[in-house]
Scaffold this motif. Structure first.
Motif, mmCIF file in Angstrom:
data_model
loop_
_atom_site.group_PDB
_atom_site.id
_atom_site.type_symbol
_atom_site.label_atom_id
_atom_site.label_comp_id
_atom_site.label_asym_id
_atom_site.label_seq_id
_atom_site.Cartn_x
_atom_site.Cartn_y
_atom_site.Cartn_z
ATOM 1 N N ARG A 30 1.041 -0.365 2.887
ATOM 2 C CA ARG A 30 1.217 0.569 1.773
ATOM 3 C C ARG A 30 2.361 0.132 0.867
ATOM 4 N NH1 ARG A 30 3.069 5.216 4.512
ATOM 5 N NH2 ARG A 30 5.139 4.413 4.108
ATOM 6 N N LYS A 31 3.477 -0.253 1.517
ATOM 7 C CA LYS A 31 4.641 -0.646 0.737
ATOM 8 C C LYS A 31 4.343 -1.855 -0.134
ATOM 9 C CE LYS A 31 9.200 0.127 0.359
ATOM 10 N NZ LYS A 31 9.377 -0.581 -0.872
ATOM 11 N N ALA A 45 0.416 5.709 -7.550
ATOM 12 C CA ALA A 45 0.190 4.395 -6.949
ATOM 13 C C ALA A 45 -0.563 4.520 -5.636
ATOM 14 C CB ALA A 45 1.532 3.685 -6.738
ATOM 15 N N ILE A 46 -0.150 5.463 -4.798
ATOM 16 C CA ILE A 46 -0.833 5.632 -3.509
ATOM 17 C C ILE A 46 -2.278 6.053 -3.717
ATOM 18 C CG2 ILE A 46 -0.877 6.925 -1.376
ATOM 19 C CD1 ILE A 46 1.794 6.496 -0.999
ATOM 20 N N ALA A 47 -2.494 6.908 -4.707
ATOM 21 C CA ALA A 47 -3.869 7.352 -4.961
ATOM 22 C C ALA A 47 -4.738 6.157 -5.318
ATOM 23 C CB ALA A 47 -3.877 8.390 -6.077
ATOM 24 N N LEU A 104 -3.457 1.882 5.604
ATOM 25 C CA LEU A 104 -2.401 1.694 4.619
ATOM 26 C C LEU A 104 -1.040 1.826 5.281
ATOM 27 C CD1 LEU A 104 -3.562 3.536 1.398
ATOM 28 C CD2 LEU A 104 -2.753 1.192 1.566
ATOM 29 N N ASP A 105 -0.965 2.665 6.287
ATOM 30 C CA ASP A 105 0.321 2.888 6.936
ATOM 31 C C ASP A 105 0.619 1.896 8.041
ATOM 32 O OD1 ASP A 105 -0.277 6.392 6.610
ATOM 33 O OD2 ASP A 105 1.024 5.097 5.413
ATOM 34 N N ALA A 106 -0.305 0.980 8.260
ATOM 35 C CA ALA A 106 -0.116 0.051 9.371
ATOM 36 C C ALA A 106 0.643 -1.184 8.925
ATOM 37 C CB ALA A 106 -1.477 -0.350 9.927
ATOM 38 N N PHE A 107 1.068 -1.967 9.932
ATOM 39 C CA PHE A 107 1.639 -3.276 9.658
ATOM 40 C C PHE A 107 0.519 -4.305 9.693
ATOM 41 C CE2 PHE A 107 6.061 -2.546 9.415
ATOM 42 C CZ PHE A 107 6.326 -1.457 10.226
ATOM 43 N N LEU A 150 -5.780 -5.292 -2.817
ATOM 44 C CA LEU A 150 -4.518 -5.442 -3.530
ATOM 45 C C LEU A 150 -4.719 -6.220 -4.819
ATOM 46 C CD1 LEU A 150 -1.318 -6.371 -1.529
ATOM 47 C CD2 LEU A 150 -1.416 -5.995 -3.947
ATOM 48 N N CYS A 151 -5.554 -7.245 -4.757
ATOM 49 C CA CYS A 151 -5.740 -8.074 -5.946
ATOM 50 C C CYS A 151 -6.522 -7.360 -7.028
ATOM 51 C CB CYS A 151 -6.450 -9.370 -5.564
ATOM 52 S SG CYS A 151 -5.364 -10.493 -4.692
#
Lengths: 328, 327, 275
Positions: free
Chosen positions: A113-114, A131-133, A149-152, A168-169
């Motif tokens: 997520r970050k 942004a999160i949406a 999204l919250d995972a590593f 992401l792209c």
């Protein structure tokens, strides 16, 4: 198609070398255009320069690589003339690149997520909720459960990571997406689902694509036009269907025959003899001549081959005779 | 979790090894330890005093070695280190308590400064690889790391204290009081040069490790992708490159501790700084075994604790350890 | 190998070491006086009779300085050699053999890694009755072997699983032959780097121990020069040359080995090269 093309590479030369004296030419005079919404495939063996070309087109080429000549125009503006800050702003928002083997392109110590958030913040989307949406919406489109999204990154499988990177792209809706072997490191089943997903995304979002691979059979299905690269040059370029039916360059034909279709009578496979040439010591004449079964002594190994094109089909070979393009 | 358990076990094992080495060494040498002590200190200590010390060390002659070991362990773990031979009748623990704070202050300050500064400089050098800055940093780091710490200390004390008079010559403080303002000022001025020298000694190692680690991290895919995402240079450098590079640096911290400890020994010796490293030197030269053993154990304990902290820090920093496998 | 000789750091390091090596070998010829002669006036400044002056005990500085190269080179090379052998054995038995042997050996390695070196050195040395060169090498080895052993172990592990090793095993080669002819040659780079690293450690630590007076200060060595200068309160006599020069020599020799260490590393891992 009217207006300036999305991406136009004009006589681009790229070299590798730490100092000006010993520069190895890796891309030697490439012309390529991508229109808005078009899918252009680039195929060739490893080392033919396709990844280097893509990096340059995305403005990501770093020393020891250097564009030594030519222009790289994105919507009419020359990337080579831009400042680092201008290039930075283009990245991800206008032009994004999905690297080969995206398993490791995510920062291992930060949550997924970050990594979305900082990418978006760098391009003006500072409102965290918005942004999160958008990230969530993109995850839906690539069919990844939102909780990842919250995972590593290490908590996702390879295929999932690939999809996350694609998400992401695309999250900033770039106009041009460069994909460098996006599915090569994955198994065939995952490959298919990702290809399907990419097609759907493209029809929804309308971005232009440069698709790089060594798997020509894949390109024939998804690309509008295909460029074949060998030893740093484009040796053939044609609409995908033309290439399938009437490949003009001996190298293209060799590549095509490396992927036999299913359901057809078994044919004896012939590998391509020899190795790609050492770019520091290119033979005179056609770079492919040493491996070409139809090379004509005296011509192919002495004189650089001319380019001839008809109906959007361009071939760089001494032996090519432009034919009538097949219907379809 | 398993990682933590493994590390804790290792540290406990090392502590036990140190205890056993302490116990075994005097017994491995020719002649009984009691005889050695007696030979050196007869005339200065009464026989009963010697016996008392021997007792504390678990050295009673007639006892079986295992019983001695057990007594020894018991005493050590309860802090009963016996009496110092050279400073009889002062207890060893008193001497330790006196000197330890000085060392802690010195080392704590110097290590933090060296770590922070070294890591920062190393990261900048890596980020600007090939630049003038980098080409100065690398050889400087190597020279600093190769520099004998006692030599720097002596040079420093000679030029800066003796010749230029900028710093006091020796000791921890010139004032009688430790808590008054004048006292504190004196403490600081006496600590300034040793602390700086110690920091400089430790700096080289941190700098080089950080630089080399960052250089190799920078060629990792996620750094390239971070740039491809169009992140600003500073973000890439800090959140992507440096953040990942600190991981091996933290693991190396444990090794760097060895240098810091060695540096401390020399610095305290040269500056006559009243810390426990100096005390160790005194103990060794006067063959004051009880004191020597106790100091050795204290140093080992401190190192183990520091290692433990570094390990925990690593767990916090690296989510791959903290948050296990696949979701 | 060629790349190594072209590497700037390697050349620099090599020149330093060769220089000191020559000095060490030729010391008896180069020394103007017998270093053991202490008939001269103490604390003389540089003069034509004594280029670097005399020490607090009335010995010729220059002779001591040159002759000391022997001690340092000897200790550096022999300690590095012994440490390298120990590390190699540990690394191979631990990494290549695996299993319980590995578990035990690597735990031992880790314990020694955590134990602080110099205090251990000092304590062990305090108990040793006679303090000669052999004892020095011994204690240096005990405290210095652990780090390189760990590196060699991971190297051995990564080699063990490579395809060519599988091939060797499957062809029925005897284990010791596999190790000797396949594993060891591939570890050569790391071994060489470790050797030089151990040499740096030996030079610096031996000097340090001499300086503290913990080991025999009657050896002619740079460290003992510093000890005697310190003991003779050179500072108070304003004679800083006896303090400066031996230190510079130690520093240079250490840097020389350090450069070689880095050079071998760089040649092995191109990412570390500058530019």
């Amino acid at each position: 198609m009217s207006g300036s093309p999305l991406l136009a590479l004009e006589d681009v030369h790229i070299g590798y070398g730490w100092d000006a004296r010993s520069v190895t030419p890796v891309v030697r005079g490439v012309d390529l255009t991508v229109a808005a919404g078009e899918v252009v495939g680039v195929a060739g063996e490893s080392g033919c320069g396709k990844t280097t070309l893509a990096m340059a087109a995305a403005g990501l080429l770093d020393p020891p690589g250097r564009v030594t000549a030519g222009r790289i125009l994105f919507e009419g503006a020359d990337l080579r003339a831009m400042s680092p800050e201008q290039l930075r702003r283009l990245r991800l928002a206008e032009i994004s690149m999905v690297f080969q083997a995206s398993m490791n392109v995510l920062n291992p110590v930060t949550r997924v997520r970050k990594q979305f958030l900082d990418a978006m913040a760098a391009h003006g989307v500072r409102n965290e909720d918005e942004a999160i949406a958008r990230a969530r919406e993109m995850f839906d489109r690539v069919r990844l459960p939102q909780r990842f999204l919250d995972a590593f990154p290490h908590q996702l499988s390879g295929g999932m990571r690939q999809r996350a990177v694609i998400a992401l792209c695309l999250v900033l809706r770039p106009k041009l997406v460069l994909l460098d072997e996006p599915t090569t490191a994955l198994d065939v089943v995952v490959q298919r689902s990702i290809m399907q997903m990419l097609s759907e995304l493209r029809s929804e979002l309308g971005f232009g694509v440069v698709f790089i691979t060594h798997d020509l059979s894949l390109l024939v299905e998804v690309a509008d036009r295909i460029a074949i690269m060998y030893a740093g040059q484009v040796v053939e370029e044609a609409p995908a269907k033309h290439l399938y039916g009437a490949a003009g360059h001996p190298y293209t034909r060799a590549l095509m025959s490396a992927f036999p279709p299913l359901g057809v009578a078994r044919v004896r496979m012939e590998g391509l003899p020899g190795q790609p040439p050492d770019l520091r010591r290119l033979p005179p004449g056609c770079a492919f001549a040493p491996r070409c079964l139809q090379a004509v002594e005296g011509t192919c190994d002495a004189v650089a081959p001319p380019a001839s094109s008809s109906e959007g089909h361009r071939v760089v070979c001494h032996l090519y005779e432009p034919k009538e393009a097949p219907v379809g | 979790m398993r990682y933590i358990i493994r590390r804790v076990l290792l540290l406990l094992l090392t502590g036990w090894a140190a205890l056993t080495i302490n116990f075994a060494l005097p017994r491995l040498m020719p002649g009984s330890p009691i005889q050695v002590m007696a030979a050196k200190y007869t005339g200065r200590l009464t026989p009963s005093a010697l016996a008392a010390i021997a007792q504390a060390l678990g050295l009673k002659n007639k006892q079986n070695v295992f019983v001695q070991y057990w007594t020894y362990l018991g005493h050590t773990l309860t802090g009963n280190f016996g009496y110092s031979l050279s400073e009889y009748p002062t207890k060893v623990s008193t001497l330790l308590a006196q000197n330890l704070p000085w060392t802690l202050g010195l080392v704590g300050f110097a290590t933090v400064v060296a770590f922070v500064l070294g890591t920062f400089i190393g990261a900048v050098a890596a980020w600007r690889r090939g630049s003038l800055f980098d080409s100065i940093v690398v050889p400087t780091g190597m020279m600093l790391a190769a520099m004998p710490s006692f030599w720097i200390s002596t040079m420093a004390i000679y030029f800066l204290s003796y010749k230029l008079g900028w710093f006091p010559l020796f000791g921890g403080s010139s004032s009688g009081s430790l808590t008054s303002v004048a006292g504190l000022g004196s403490i600081l001025s006496h600590a300034a040069l040793p602390a700086m020298v110690l920091a400089v000694i430790s700096l080289g190692g941190f700098m080089l490790v950080m630089r080399n680690t960052t250089v190799s991290v920078m060629s990792d895919d996620y750094v390239k992708f971070a740039r491809a995402k169009g992140l600003r240079n500073f973000t890439v450098a800090s959140r992507y490159a440096a953040r990942n590079a600190t991981l091996p640096v933290v693991t190396n911290f444990a090794l760097a501790l060895g240098t810091v400890v060695a540096g401390t020994i020399f610095v305290e010796y040269v500056f006559s700084y009243p810390g426990i490293a100096n005390l160790l030197y005194i103990a060794v030269t006067s063959e004051d075994y009880p004191l020597m053993q106790a100091i050795f154990l204290v140093i080992v304990l401190a190192v183990l604790l520091a290692n433990f902290v570094a390990d925990m820090l690593y767990v916090v920093l690296d989510p791959r350890i903290r948050v296990g496998g696949r979701a | 190998m060629k790349g190594f000789l072209h590497n700037k750091k390697a050349l620099a390091g090599l020149s330093i070491i060769v220089f000191f090596g020559l000095v060490a070998l030729l010391a008896p010829l180069l020394d103007p006086y017998n270093p053991n002669d202490f008939n001269f006036m103490p604390w003389l400044g540089p003069s034509s009779a004594h280029w670097l002056g005399t020490t607090g005990q009335g010995q010729d500085e220059l002779s001591w300085l040159l002759y000391s190269a022997r001690d340092s080179m000897l200790i550096a090379l022999s300690t590095a050699g012994v440490i390298s052998v120990v590390q190699l054995l540990f690394g191979i038995f631990s990494g290549y053999t695996g299993g319980l042997t590995d578990g035990v050996l690597s735990t031992v390695t880790n314990v020694f890694l955590v134990l602080p070196g110099l205090p251990l050195l000092i304590v062990i040395d305090a108990y040793l009755p006679n303090k000669g060169t052999v004892t020095t090498v011994f204690i240096l080895t005990i405290t210095g072997w652990a780090w390189g052993a760990r590196v060699l172990r991971s190297q051995a592990i990564s080699l063990r699983d490579r395809p060519f090793m599988e091939a060797a095993r499957m062809s029925g080669e005897r284990r010791w032959r596999i190790v000797l002819f396949n594993v060891v040659p591939n570890m050569f780079g790391v071994l060489a780097a470790n050797f030089f690293g151990a040499a740096v450690y030996a030079v610096l630590t031996e000097a340090g121990l001499l300086f503290l007076g913990v080991i025999n200060v009657n050896t002619i060595s740079w460290g003992s020069m510093l000890y005697w200068a310190q003991a003779g309160s050179a500072m108070l006599e304003n004679k800083w040359l006896p303090m400066l020069l031996p230190g510079v020599c130690i520093l240079l020799l250490g840097t020389g080995f350090g450069l070689l260490n880095f050079a071998v590393d760089e040649v092995a891992d191109p990412r570390l090269r500058r530019g």
